[in-house]
Design a protein around this motif. Structure first.
Motif, short mmCIF file in Angstrom:
data_model
loop_
_atom_site.label_atom_id
_atom_site.label_comp_id
_atom_site.label_asym_id
_atom_site.label_seq_id
_atom_site.Cartn_x
_atom_site.Cartn_y
_atom_site.Cartn_z
N LEU A 117 0.83 -1.19 0.00
CA LEU A 117 0.00 0.00 0.00
C LEU A 117 0.87 1.25 0.00
CD1 LEU A 117 -2.65 -1.13 2.65
CD2 LEU A 117 -2.79 -1.28 0.17
N LYS A 118 0.32 2.31 -0.54
CA LYS A 118 1.06 3.57 -0.58
C LYS A 118 1.29 4.09 0.83
CE LYS A 118 0.99 8.14 -2.70
NZ LYS A 118 0.23 9.10 -3.53
N GLY A 119 2.57 4.33 1.17
CA GLY A 119 2.92 4.81 2.50
C GLY A 119 3.18 3.70 3.50
N GLN A 120 3.00 2.45 3.08
CA GLN A 120 3.20 1.33 4.01
C GLN A 120 4.67 1.19 4.40
OE1 GLN A 120 1.85 -2.42 2.46
NE2 GLN A 120 2.85 -3.62 4.06
N THR A 121 5.58 1.32 3.45
CA THR A 121 7.01 1.16 3.73
C THR A 121 7.51 2.21 4.71
OG1 THR A 121 7.32 0.23 1.52
CG2 THR A 121 9.29 0.99 2.69
N SER A 122 7.09 3.46 4.51
CA SER A 122 7.55 4.52 5.41
C SER A 122 7.02 4.30 6.82
CB SER A 122 7.10 5.88 4.87
OG SER A 122 5.68 5.93 4.77
N GLN A 123 5.77 3.81 6.94
CA GLN A 123 5.24 3.52 8.28
C GLN A 123 6.01 2.38 8.95
OE1 GLN A 123 1.06 2.75 8.46
NE2 GLN A 123 0.47 4.88 8.07
N GLU A 124 6.36 1.36 8.17
CA GLU A 124 7.10 0.23 8.74
C GLU A 124 8.50 0.65 9.18
OE1 GLU A 124 6.97 -2.65 5.68
OE2 GLU A 124 4.97 -3.41 6.20
N LEU A 125 9.17 1.48 8.38
CA LEU A 125 10.51 1.95 8.77
C LEU A 125 10.45 2.81 10.02
CD1 LEU A 125 12.05 2.85 5.27
CD2 LEU A 125 12.57 0.88 6.72
N ALA A 126 9.43 3.65 10.10
CA ALA A 126 9.28 4.48 11.30
C ALA A 126 9.03 3.61 12.53
CB ALA A 126 8.14 5.48 11.10
N ALA A 127 8.21 2.57 12.38
CA ALA A 127 7.95 1.67 13.51
C ALA A 127 9.20 0.88 13.89
CB ALA A 127 6.81 0.71 13.14
N ALA A 128 10.01 0.49 12.87
CA ALA A 128 11.25 -0.25 13.16
C ALA A 128 12.25 0.64 13.90
CB ALA A 128 11.84 -0.77 11.86
N LYS A 129 12.36 1.89 13.50
CA LYS A 129 13.27 2.81 14.20
C LYS A 129 12.83 3.03 15.64
CE LYS A 129 14.68 5.33 10.05
NZ LYS A 129 14.66 6.64 9.34
N GLU A 130 11.51 3.13 15.81
CA GLU A 130 10.99 3.31 17.18
C GLU A 130 11.28 2.07 18.02
OE1 GLU A 130 6.78 4.39 19.46
OE2 GLU A 130 6.87 4.23 17.25
N LYS A 131 11.13 0.90 17.42
CA LYS A 131 11.42 -0.34 18.14
C LYS A 131 12.91 -0.45 18.47
CE LYS A 131 10.51 -4.42 19.83
NZ LYS A 131 9.71 -4.59 21.06
N LEU A 132 13.76 0.00 17.54
CA LEU A 132 15.21 -0.05 17.77
C LEU A 132 15.61 0.81 18.96
CD1 LEU A 132 18.03 -0.97 16.83
CD2 LEU A 132 18.06 1.03 15.29
N SER A 133 14.93 1.92 19.14
CA SER A 133 15.27 2.80 20.26
C SER A 133 14.89 2.21 21.61
CB SER A 133 14.56 4.15 20.07
OG SER A 133 13.15 3.99 20.12
N THR A 134 14.02 1.21 21.61
CA THR A 134 13.59 0.59 22.88
C THR A 134 14.38 -0.67 23.22
OG1 THR A 134 11.89 -0.70 21.74
CG2 THR A 134 11.25 1.48 22.54
N LEU A 135 15.25 -1.13 22.31
CA LEU A 135 16.00 -2.36 22.56
C LEU A 135 17.18 -2.09 23.50
CD1 LEU A 135 16.11 -3.91 18.96
CD2 LEU A 135 14.58 -4.51 20.85
N SER A 136 17.59 -3.14 24.17
CA SER A 136 18.76 -3.04 25.06
C SER A 136 20.04 -3.08 24.23
CB SER A 136 18.75 -4.20 26.08
OG SER A 136 18.82 -5.44 25.39
N ASP A 137 21.14 -2.73 24.86
CA ASP A 137 22.42 -2.70 24.14
C ASP A 137 22.82 -4.08 23.62
OD1 ASP A 137 22.58 -0.01 24.52
OD2 ASP A 137 23.82 -0.15 26.35
N PRO A 138 22.69 -5.15 24.42
CA PRO A 138 23.05 -6.47 23.86
C PRO A 138 22.22 -6.83 22.62
CG PRO A 138 22.90 -6.59 26.24
CD PRO A 138 22.37 -5.24 25.86
N GLU A 139 20.93 -6.49 22.66
CA GLU A 139 20.09 -6.80 21.50
C GLU A 139 20.52 -5.98 20.28
OE1 GLU A 139 15.80 -8.09 23.40
OE2 GLU A 139 16.26 -5.95 23.27
N ARG A 140 20.91 -4.75 20.53
CA ARG A 140 21.36 -3.91 19.41
C ARG A 140 22.64 -4.47 18.80
NH1 ARG A 140 20.73 2.36 21.46
NH2 ARG A 140 18.47 2.32 21.84
#
Length: 472
Positions: A365-388
């Motif tokens: 869908l149009k705009g789906q990729t940008s939403q998924e990347l934004a959600a992935a970046k938000e999830k990355l910010s919540t991960l612990s250092d070992p997970e990163r």
């Protein structure tokens, strides 16, 4: 010959390649087909030229000898059938001009005109269909004659008593006319002489006996009849007498029908009284009304039949859809029974294959990729250092495997590829929910179920188990 050809006008030279076709109009017609005022009747000339064209036969020749082996007429009936409106549309004249021109040609005996009552192939009756036929002998005469009868003999002599032109200086009294009347002079009584001049004149308007009788006759008509009579004919003796006579013998309905027909079909100026009389005598309006009613009845029958056909088609379509739904439910039931009998391993394999095919077929869908990347970046910010760190190592390994040693680890392109791979790894490891992603997955699920159903039907031969009578 070559010299003459070289000296020819350039336009004449071009005309050698120009082949014009159309109606033939002899010049002599403009001197012989005249209006009442003595001018050429151009409309009548054009119509006669077209009529002659239609009556000119088409000759068929032998392709070897050139001899005429047959002739054929251009129209289908025994005579040429035309209407005033057809000619009005073709030559851009008014319908009244066309009718007057045809009348002129008939009066000069150049054509004959016949009105017929015909029936179409569908049985529809049509009245007053005009058929035209030229009088070839008279057409040949005017085509070979230089002057018209009106102009060949000069103008008719003046009758005695005609008022001469002003230039002659002769007054009407001297030419034998009566002396002028003097208005405003009162004759003397008993031979006496009036010494007083009267300047005031009183004029009284009286209704004649004939006019009074017409008014009385009109007032006896029903209101539905009186309201239909044109204003200029409401005191016309012939009109009122015709209406009165047929009201007594045929009734109000008949007279109303004929009166309406005459009003709508009488086109000649001043010809309404005679047209109405003939219509009352022959029942043209009643016959036309019957034709109209028959046409309306036929139209209603056709509409009713079409409506019945549409309803029948709708019922058939509804039955067909119901059969399809019933058959589809039976297939769904058999698919479900088959899935319950399949082993879990085989079922997972089929579902995985169906899901992969559905993902390929379902566009993002149009705009789906940008939403998924934004959600992935938000999830990355919540991960612990070992997970990163773990994600980073996995991403680097994936990038090295894909691009090899083309870029060093310190190259900016390598870092961008690793960052992108990290986001992909997050999307694969963690369930990220975005509105567009959820909508896309719903579509994938629907397509996957459809593909799974098709695979089960095809692989396990469910259609073969259906009888011919069960299928829609």
């Amino acid at each position: 010959m070559n010299d003459n050809h070289a000296q020819i006008n350039p336009v004449c030279q071009q005309m050698l390649n120009c082949r014009l076709t159309g109606n033939i109009t002899p010049i002599s017609w403009f001197r012989n087909i005249l209006t009442g005022s003595g001018k050429p009747d151009v409309v009548a000339i054009i119509l006669l030229s077209d009529i002659v064209y239609w009556y000119t036969p088409v000759m068929t020749r032998d392709e070897h000898t050139g001899d005429v082996i047959g002739i054929q007429q251009k129209f289908q009936a025994d005579k040429l059938q035309k209407t005033y409106q057809e000619y009005a549309d073709i030559f851009s004249f008014s319908k009244n001009q066309i009718k007057n021109a045809i009348d002129n040609l008939v009066s000069q005996n150049l054509i004959t005109r016949e009105f017929r009552h015909i029936k179409t192939g569908s049985g529809l009756a049509i009245t007053n269909v005009m058929y035209i036929e030229p009088n070839i002998e008279n057409i040949i005469k005017i085509s070979n004659k230089s002057r018209s009868p009106q102009k060949a003999g000069g103008y008719p002599p003046k009758k005695l008593g005609d008022i001469p032109p002003k230039s002659s200086g002769i007054s009407p009294q001297k030419n034998g006319g009566p002396p002028p009347k003097k208005f405003g002079v009162i004759p003397p009584k008993n031979g006496g002489t009036y010494t007083e001049t009267t300047t005031e004149i009183t004029t009284e308007t009286t209704t004649t006996t004939t006019e009074a009788a017409a008014v009385d006759l009109r007032n006896r008509f029903p209101k539905s009849i009186r309201s239909r009579i044109p204003r200029i004919y409401q005191d016309h003796r012939d009109v009122l007498a015709s209406i009165d006579a047929y009201l007594k013998t045929h009734g109000k309905s008949y007279v109303t029908t004929e009166l309406d027909y005459a009003i709508h079909n009488s086109t000649k100026n001043g010809g309404f009284p005679a047209f109405l009389k003939r219509s009352l005598e022959n029942g043209w309006g009643a016959e036309d009304l019957k034709v109209l009613q028959a046409a309306q009845k036929e139209q209603r029958i056709l509409e009713r039949r079409q409506k019945e056909r549409d309803l029948e088609a709708l019922r058939a379509e509804q039955e067909r859809l119901a059969d399809i739904e019933k058959w589809d439910r039976q297939i769904d039931q058999k698919v479900q029974e088959t899935l319950e009998c399949i082993s879990p391993t085989e079922l997972n394999r089929i579902k995985t294959e169906a899901w992969e095919q559905a993902e390929k077929k379902t566009p993002s869908l149009k705009g789906q990729t940008s939403q998924e990347l934004a959600a992935a970046k938000e999830k990355l910010s919540t991960l612990s250092d070992p997970e990163r760190k773990s994600l980073l190592e996995v991403a680097k390994a994936a990038v090295r495997a894909s691009i090899g040693n083309l870029l060093g680890e310190n190259h900016p392109g390598f870092h961008r590829a690793v960052d992108s791979q990290v986001l992909k790894e997050i999307q694969e490891r963690y369930p990220l929910h975005t509105p567009l992603t959820d909508l896309w997955k719903e579509r994938v699920k629907t397509e996957s179920d459809r593909i799974l159903k098709v695979m089960v039907i095809r692989n396990y031969g469910l259609l073969k188990s259906q009888t011919v009578g069960d299928s829609p």
